[in-house]
Each structure stands twice: as C-alpha cells, then as structure tokens.
Scaffold this motif. Structure first.
Motif, PDB file in Angstrom:
ATOM      1  N   TYR A 103       4.960  25.822   4.159  1.00  0.00           N
ATOM      2  CA  TYR A 103       3.930  25.377   5.099  1.00  0.00           C
ATOM      3  C   TYR A 103       3.246  24.074   4.697  1.00  0.00           C
ATOM      4  CZ  TYR A 103       4.528  30.041   6.985  1.00  0.00           C
ATOM      5  OH  TYR A 103       5.065  31.169   7.534  1.00  0.00           O
ATOM      6  N   ILE A 104       3.585  23.544   3.542  1.00  0.00           N
ATOM      7  CA  ILE A 104       3.012  22.256   3.134  1.00  0.00           C
ATOM      8  C   ILE A 104       4.152  21.262   2.969  1.00  0.00           C
ATOM      9  CG2 ILE A 104       1.707  21.011   1.370  1.00  0.00           C
ATOM     10  CD1 ILE A 104       0.213  23.545   0.755  1.00  0.00           C
ATOM     11  N   ARG A 105       4.065  20.139   3.691  1.00  0.00           N
ATOM     12  CA  ARG A 105       5.119  19.124   3.633  1.00  0.00           C
ATOM     13  C   ARG A 105       4.604  17.887   2.894  1.00  0.00           C
ATOM     14  NH1 ARG A 105       5.582  16.899   8.082  1.00  0.00           N
ATOM     15  NH2 ARG A 105       3.811  17.901   9.149  1.00  0.00           N
ATOM     16  N   GLU A 106       5.412  17.413   1.995  1.00  0.00           N
ATOM     17  CA  GLU A 106       5.069  16.170   1.312  1.00  0.00           C
ATOM     18  C   GLU A 106       5.479  15.001   2.202  1.00  0.00           C
ATOM     19  OE1 GLU A 106       5.741  14.116  -3.025  1.00  0.00           O
ATOM     20  OE2 GLU A 106       7.468  14.963  -1.993  1.00  0.00           O
ATOM     21  N   ARG A 107       4.544  14.060   2.422  1.00  0.00           N
ATOM     22  CA  ARG A 107       4.845  12.842   3.183  1.00  0.00           C
ATOM     23  C   ARG A 107       4.386  11.640   2.373  1.00  0.00           C
ATOM     24  NH1 ARG A 107       1.662  16.723   5.234  1.00  0.00           N
ATOM     25  NH2 ARG A 107       0.357  15.381   6.537  1.00  0.00           N
ATOM     26  N   ARG A 108       5.203  10.628   2.385  1.00  0.00           N
ATOM     27  CA  ARG A 108       4.877   9.361   1.721  1.00  0.00           C
ATOM     28  C   ARG A 108       4.976   8.229   2.740  1.00  0.00           C
ATOM     29  NH1 ARG A 108       4.825   9.274  -3.951  1.00  0.00           N
ATOM     30  NH2 ARG A 108       5.451  11.262  -4.916  1.00  0.00           N
ATOM     31  N   VAL A 134       0.865  -1.177   0.000  1.00  0.00           N
ATOM     32  CA  VAL A 134       0.000   0.000   0.000  1.00  0.00           C
ATOM     33  C   VAL A 134       0.906   1.234   0.000  1.00  0.00           C
ATOM     34  CG1 VAL A 134      -1.830   1.252   1.175  1.00  0.00           C
ATOM     35  CG2 VAL A 134      -1.765  -1.253   1.274  1.00  0.00           C
ATOM     36  N   ALA A 135       0.884   1.967  -1.104  1.00  0.00           N
ATOM     37  CA  ALA A 135       1.696   3.196  -1.233  1.00  0.00           C
ATOM     38  C   ALA A 135       0.773   4.397  -1.122  1.00  0.00           C
ATOM     39  CB  ALA A 135       2.439   3.221  -2.562  1.00  0.00           C
ATOM     40  N   ALA A 136       1.112   5.338  -0.245  1.00  0.00           N
ATOM     41  CA  ALA A 136       0.254   6.497   0.006  1.00  0.00           C
ATOM     42  C   ALA A 136       1.095   7.775   0.040  1.00  0.00           C
ATOM     43  CB  ALA A 136      -0.491   6.321   1.325  1.00  0.00           C
ATOM     44  N   MET A 154       6.278  -1.114   7.779  1.00  0.00           N
ATOM     45  CA  MET A 154       5.830   0.264   7.561  1.00  0.00           C
ATOM     46  C   MET A 154       7.056   1.162   7.400  1.00  0.00           C
ATOM     47  SD  MET A 154       3.945   2.752  10.317  1.00  0.00           S
ATOM     48  CE  MET A 154       3.972   4.528  10.113  1.00  0.00           C
ATOM     49  N   ALA A 155       6.999   2.102   6.428  1.00  0.00           N
ATOM     50  CA  ALA A 155       8.089   3.065   6.214  1.00  0.00           C
ATOM     51  C   ALA A 155       7.495   4.387   5.762  1.00  0.00           C
ATOM     52  CB  ALA A 155       9.087   2.547   5.195  1.00  0.00           C
ATOM     53  N   MET A 156       8.144   5.480   6.161  1.00  0.00           N
ATOM     54  CA  MET A 156       7.678   6.814   5.784  1.00  0.00           C
ATOM     55  C   MET A 156       8.880   7.676   5.378  1.00  0.00           C
ATOM     56  SD  MET A 156       4.657   7.907   8.459  1.00  0.00           S
ATOM     57  CE  MET A 156       4.331   9.402   7.505  1.00  0.00           C
ATOM     58  N   SER A 157       8.600   8.657   4.536  1.00  0.00           N
ATOM     59  CA  SER A 157       9.633   9.623   4.129  1.00  0.00           C
ATOM     60  C   SER A 157       8.989  10.989   3.941  1.00  0.00           C
ATOM     61  CB  SER A 157      10.312   9.185   2.827  1.00  0.00           C
ATOM     62  OG  SER A 157       9.417   9.301   1.730  1.00  0.00           O
ATOM     63  N   THR A 158       9.802  12.040   3.995  1.00  0.00           N
ATOM     64  CA  THR A 158       9.332  13.415   3.813  1.00  0.00           C
ATOM     65  C   THR A 158      10.463  14.245   3.221  1.00  0.00           C
ATOM     66  OG1 THR A 158       8.361  15.333   4.926  1.00  0.00           O
ATOM     67  CG2 THR A 158      10.018  14.106   6.127  1.00  0.00           C
ATOM     68  N   ASN A 159      10.079  15.364   2.624  1.00  0.00           N
ATOM     69  CA  ASN A 159      11.112  16.242   2.059  1.00  0.00           C
ATOM     70  C   ASN A 159      11.767  17.113   3.127  1.00  0.00           C
ATOM     71  OD1 ASN A 159       8.730  17.645   2.465  1.00  0.00           O
ATOM     72  ND2 ASN A 159       9.048  19.044   0.745  1.00  0.00           N
ATOM     73  N   ARG A 160      11.125  17.245   4.314  1.00  0.00           N
ATOM     74  CA  ARG A 160      11.733  17.980   5.425  1.00  0.00           C
ATOM     75  C   ARG A 160      11.410  17.265   6.720  1.00  0.00           C
ATOM     76  NH1 ARG A 160       9.163  22.314   3.303  1.00  0.00           N
ATOM     77  NH2 ARG A 160       7.949  22.566   5.192  1.00  0.00           N
TER      78      ARG A 160
END
Length: 725
Positions: free
Chosen positions: A666-671, A169-171, A688-694
């Motif tokens: 003010y908007i962060r991309e999260r995957r 499941v990719a979100a 489970m794994a997560m990443s973000t640009n900041r």
C-alpha cells in the motif's frame, strides 16, 4: 629459495581458492533462489504432514499402507514430519539463509533509502519512461523555488544540486516501502525461530547435551527411569496428560518420533469434576474441567475452571482443555456362550484399561477392556409408512456390514440421528497374540421393524466393524435367542425337532419310506445349518468351506443338487429349515417352561430375525458374547500443557509481517527529478522525470498532475519534448 617461493605461491593459491569457495557458498546460501527452493520443500513437507495422519501407532499405518510402504515412510519420518530431523534441519537452514539475505541486502536498502540520487545525469533522465520537458518564462532560481514548493505540497522531500548553468532538484516520497522487505524477511526469521524454540528441536538438543533418552516401552510413570525424565526447569515443551475424576498428576508425556519422554510440572493438577454437553447430533458442544492447582514449591492451592478456548496459565505453563476420555469406568458384563449347548451366562466385572484372563481348560483368552461410551448418537433410517424400518445406508451405523454378519437393508428413506445408548469396547486376544475388537451396544435398537441387540466386531485395527444382530424377546433380553442357539448346538434337541417336524409335515397315513426320507433330509439340513459339516472319508477334511448357517447350506446344495434343479431345491430346503427351526424354538421354550409363541406377525418377525442371527452367529469369531449389564462411569479430562517462550517471538514476527506486507502493498516509492537550465535572459528550460517501483494508473495520474502543475504557463514547447500537450 625458489622452492620456498613455490610453496608460498601454492599456499596463496589454495587460500584464494578456499576464499572463493567460501564466498560462493555464502552467495548460494543467501540467494533468493535458494530460499525459495527451501520454501518449496517446506510446503511439500507440510502437505505430506496434512494428508498423512501424524503421530498414530505404527500398526495403523501398516493396516493402511502395508508393511513395505510403511517401512519406507517410517524411514523418512513421514509419520512425524514436523518433528523429523530433516524438517528441523531445513527450517534451521532457511533461518540462516534468510538472515544472511537480510545481512547482505539491508545496508543496500538503507543506503538507497537515504539517497536522493541527485547525481543523476541528463542522459539518464531522458532514458526514463515518464518524462516531460518545457521552456518556462521564469528564471532558473524562480523555477527551482516553484518546483520545491510544489514537491513540498505533495509530501516529497527534495535535495538540490547546483552545477554550471543548471540546477537538479531530486525528490522522493514513499521510501518506507523499502523497509517492507526488511520487515517481511525479518518477520519470517522471527516466526521460524519462535517455531523452532517451541518445537522438538529444543527437546532434542537438551536430550543430546544431558544424555536423556526416548522411552519406547509402556510402563507406569512411577517406574520410568531418570534418563527418560526431563528437568522441571525445561524452558520449552508441549505435552499431554490425562487425569480421571478424583485423580491428580504433575507429569506430562511428550511424544517425540517413536518414543516419549516425561516432563515434570512445577505444580499438581487435581480433577474434581469434568462436565460435557452434547449437540443433538452427538457431537460435544462444550466441555470443561473443575480443577485444583497446587504449587510444588509453596504448597499453596487454588481452584480453577479450564474450558475449551479458555486455558489457564500458571508459573509460565499454559494448560489447555484438549479433550476427554474414559477414566477407568467400572463395567459389569454377562458372558454368553456362542458355541455348544450351553445357554447360561456368567458375570465378569472390570475397569476400562484392565485385563482379565478367561479359560475353558483348552483355550485361554485375554479380555482387554479398552473403552466405554455412555452416549452413542448414530444415524438410523426413519420408519417407513408401513411400519417397517431399515438399517442405515452405508456411511451410517452399519457401514461395515457384510453378507455373513447382518447384511444391511438398502433404503432411501430419510435418516435422523438417534442416541442408541451405552456401548462397551473390548478385545479378546488369543495365546498367539491375535486380537479381535468388539463394540457391543447395551440396549436393543429398533431396526427392520424389530428390536435387536447390535454386536460389532473387527479383526483389523482401523477397519470396519461387522455386526451381529440378536433379536430382543418380549422382555427386551437375549435370553430366548440364546436358548434357541444352545438348542441348535444340542444334537438331541435337533433330533427331537426333526421328529416333530416330520410328524407335522406328513399325514398320518404316509409311508414309512417317505417319512424316513424326509427325516434324513430335515436332519441333514439342520445339521449343516448348525455347523455339523460332512467330512471327506479319505482325508477327514470338511467338504464345505463355510462354518455353518445359510452360506453352508447354499454351498451344500451346490455340491449335491444338479444346477438345473438348484432353484427348486433351494425353496424346498428353506421350507424344511424353517419348519425344523420352528419346532426347535417350540422345544426350547417348552423345556424352559414357557408358553409356545403366538401364531401372529410379531412372532413370525422375531423368528425370521432369529434365524438370520443364528446363521450370522456361525461367523462370529469369539466363543463368548459380552453383554453390557451395568456400569459406573468415570470421566477423564485430557489436558495439553505447554511452556512456549517462542510464542512471543512468533507474535512479534506476525506483527512485523503485517506491517511489512502493508508497507509493500500500500505504500509506493516515487522519485522525481527536475533539471532546470538557463534558456536566455529571464527564462529557463526544465526537464522533468519520474520513476516508481510499481507502475499503476494512480502513478500515471500523479505524473500528469505534477507535469501540468509545474510546467504550465510555458511560452512554447521545447524542441524534442515528449509532452503530449
């Protein structure tokens, strides 16, 4: 055949080399480093344009930097940075560079925005920093439903990829953050393009295509040839026009580099009245113009009021109230002779901006009326408790005084702004073209406990004024001092004053030898003070460098009195000088039919100021003192007119920039990825794994909350799990 193959091979090699060079050039032009380098150059140029006054006359820069550096700066157009060819070129290249960067990276950003990265492998997920793994007492299908429901509750959009024995499941959420980069770069392009459209680039381009040329000489607008006049349909311009009260104009002046061009307007502006209000400090508080606009095509007119920060827009042209100036006030002057024995003034009339020629038969001078100020608020020192006042310290009205023209009296008393009344500004230019500028106040000003007429002078444009202070007599005029100055220039009057001084200074029984010595000393002292300088018999050159006054007398003593006796001799000569000048004052008043002055403090104070003014007058560099006797003020309004199509583009760019910066900050991309595998009958194992640009604290909290919410109720931790719980 082999020759043909060789030629084709070489040609193909050259094409490939040319293609590689082209790609390398495009790569460089569209790179971020290149754009940043150009931005640094633009920033440096902007600093130079801020530090250096832009668009000033070249003579001002010569006075400030000297001929050499002025020529260097002028060669690189540093005095007109924002309209220079190299600045416009850099801005154009910067627009191209940013546009290419957008063209290259926008497809990648949009593709990444659409991608869920559902093909991420398990090994890649385990390499991410934020990850957790646990076994769950739920089947794989149930666990996938649990994950999707939780992602939807947090605003994530998801996509599912099935594989043998596993479901991924990719979100993602906050992907609009990537659009911020596109908006910010696009905004920069919009702003630069709008600035170029409203700048000199469009004017220069039109001049290049239509053969128009810059006007580099001064002439009346009606006499300007057509090659210096732009089209009335010019889509972009920004210029200025000055209109006196009662006057009208339909032509603006556009200054470009060292020249200018004329821009006809589609309407005529007529100034009915100009109004200005002042603060107590003398600074303008509010000024406005009551005008009438007449359309050139229809002939229709309408009244309007143009104020500061309240412009008028008509037919696509915006009219700004940018300032005010003198519109040709009519001035009445009294010209007093400053040399010789003459003491009678003559009248001179003229308008500001006009020129009069003066001549005494030997010398010719051009009198140029350059300005008039009805209100002059200056910082003067408040009177001290003993009733005496001092000249303002350096930085106030008399910041430019030197030892020869009214040395300032230093004072630490409080200062206050004072309206000292009208003043006239004029230039006297000799036959060689050398000019001195004069700034003379109309009314006397109380300084040092006495009212004085202040006359400023400077020989360098932009330099400090040097002031002559002429004491006002009991009638608030310069008549008495002018008669005294004329008497000092009259040898017969000086001789009579010396005789009167000797008679009063010596007793009746004094020896003739003593009287002759005192007469010679008094006569020589008064002559040197009056500017009659002894000459070298051999060469005929003056023995003193000073033209007269107290400096000449001091120099005379240094040449003729031993050093050890100089202090004592100076006091004696000053007493002799004061005595002879007092007798000269008595003689000129008697000749004018006036009563002798009273022996009181007021007369003594006037006499002391008159002596200092006589000394300073030796250094006054003009044969005439122009006293403002009357005036009829004519105000003029200065308008800036602009047709700026790029303004809308700049506004759009500013809006995009705000949106872009807001989006990026003010908007962060999260995957998020959830890899669910079967782990026996009725259970599953989830990675489970997560990443973000900041990475921020909020992201760490979100990761922890999602981990606890999705991976709770586990039977036992999976082997190798990094879950701290």
């Amino acid at each position: 055949m082999s020759s043909t193959l060789t030629t084709l091979s070489t040609s193909g090699l050259q094409l490939r080399r040319g293609s590689r060079a082209w790609r390398a050039g495009v790569e460089l032009l569209s790179s971020m480093r290149f754009a940043i380098s150009l931005l640094v150059v633009v920033a440096i140029a902007s600093i130079i344009g801020t530090v250096l006054d832009q668009g000033q006359p070249l003579n001002n820069y010569v006075d400030e930097f000297g001929p050499f550096w002025t020529s260097v700066f002028h060669r690189f157009d540093l005095f007109n940075v924002y309209s220079s060819w190299w600045f416009l070129l850099i801005m154009g290249v910067l627009v191209v560079s940013t546009s290419l960067c957008l063209v290259r990276n926008t497809p990648k950003i949009l593709a990444d925005l659409r991608s869920y990265k559902e093909h991420f492998r398990e090994q890649g997920l385990r390499a991410l920093h934020d990850k957790a793994e646990a076994g769950m007492p739920l089947s794989r299908a149930q666990m996938v439903q649990r994950v999707q429901a939780h992602l939807r509750s947090r605003g994530y959009r998801s996509r599912v990829r099935e594989s043998e024995g596993a479901t991924l499941v990719a979100a993602k959420t906050g992907g609009i953050n990537r659009l911020g980069y596109i908006l910010a770069h696009g905004a920069f392009v919009f702003i630069c393009v709008g600035g170029l459209l409203d700048g000199d680039m469009m004017i220069r381009l039109q001049m290049l295509l239509t053969g128009k040329k810059l006007l580099t000489s001064n002439m009346q607008i009606s006499q300007v040839p057509p090659q210096h006049i732009l089209s009335v349909h010019n889509p972009s311009f920004r210029g200025n026009l000055q209109i006196p009260e009662g006057g009208s104009s339909n032509t603006a002046v556009l200054t470009i580099g060292d020249g200018s061009v004329l821009q006809p307007l589609p309407f005529t502006i007529k100034l009915h009245k100009f109004q200005v209000d002042y603060y107590s400090t003398g600074m303008p508080r509010l000024f406005e113009s009551q005008v009438q606009i007449t359309d050139a095509r229809t002939g229709k007119s309408f009244p309007a009021t143009i104020k500061v920060n309240s412009p008028l827009t008509y037919d696509g042209v915006t009219i700004f109230q940018s300032g005010f100036d003198d519109g040709g006030s009519h001035l009445q002057l009294k010209a007093w002779p400053m040399h010789g024995a003459g003491d009678k003034p003559f009248g001179i009339d003229g308008d500001v901006g006009s020129t009069r020629q003066l001549s005494d038969g030997n010398q010719k001078l051009n009198l140029e009326f350059t300005g008039f100020r009805a209100i002059n608020v200056e910082t003067l020192n408040a009177a001290t408790q003993d009733g005496k006042a001092a000249v303002a310290p350096r930085g106030g009205l008399f910041a430019g005084l030197d030892k020869h023209l009214g040395a300032a009296v230093d004072s630490k008393s409080a200062t206050h702004p004072t309206n000292v009344g009208p003043a006239v500004i004029y230039k006297l230019r000799d036959a060689a073209g050398q000019a001195h500028e004069f700034f003379n106040y109309m009314l006397p000003i109380e300084l040092g406990g006495i009212r004085v007429f202040v006359a400023g002078e400077r020989s360098e444009l932009g330099g400090n004024y040097h002031y002559l202070r002429i004491p006002a007599d009991s009638h608030d005029s310069v008549d008495d001092w002018m008669r005294l100055r004329a008497a000092l220039g009259n040898p017969q009057m000086r001789a009579q004053a010396v005789d009167a001084y000797v008679r009063d200074a010596l007793p009746p029984n004094a020896s003739p030898q003593l009287a002759a010595q005192l007469r010679e000393t008094a006569g020589r002292t008064l002559d040197v003070f009056a500017g009659v300088i002894p000459k070298d018999p051999a060469t005929g050159k003056p023995l003193l460098s000073s033209p007269g006054g107290l400096p000449a007398l001091a120099e005379f003593l240094q040449h003729n009195v031993p050093k050890e006796q100089l202090t004592k001799a100076s006091k004696v000569f000053i007493d002799v000088l004061n005595g002879t000048l007092w007798q000269l004052w008595l003689g000129e008043r008697a000749q004018a039919g006036l009563q002798p002055p009273k022996q009181d403090e007021t007369s003594q104070r006037y006499f002391n100021a008159a002596v200092l003014a006589l000394s300073d007058a030796s250094f006054y560099p003009a044969p005439l003192y122009m006293q403002l006797a009357g005036f009829k003020q004519v105000e003029a309004s200065v308008f800036q007119v602009a047709r700026a199509p790029g303004k809308i583009i700049v506004y759009i760019g500013a809006g995009l920039l705000i949106l872009g910066v807001f989006t990026m900050l003010y908007i962060r991309e999260r995957r998020a990825w959830f890899l669910v595998k079967d782990d026996g009958e009725g259970s599953s194992k989830t990675l489970m794994a997560m990443s973000t640009n900041r990475r921020t604290i909020d992201f760490e909290r979100e990761f922890g909350a999602m981990r606890d919410a999705v991976l709770q109720h586990r039977a036992k931790p999976a082997a190798g799990s990094t879950d701290p719980t």
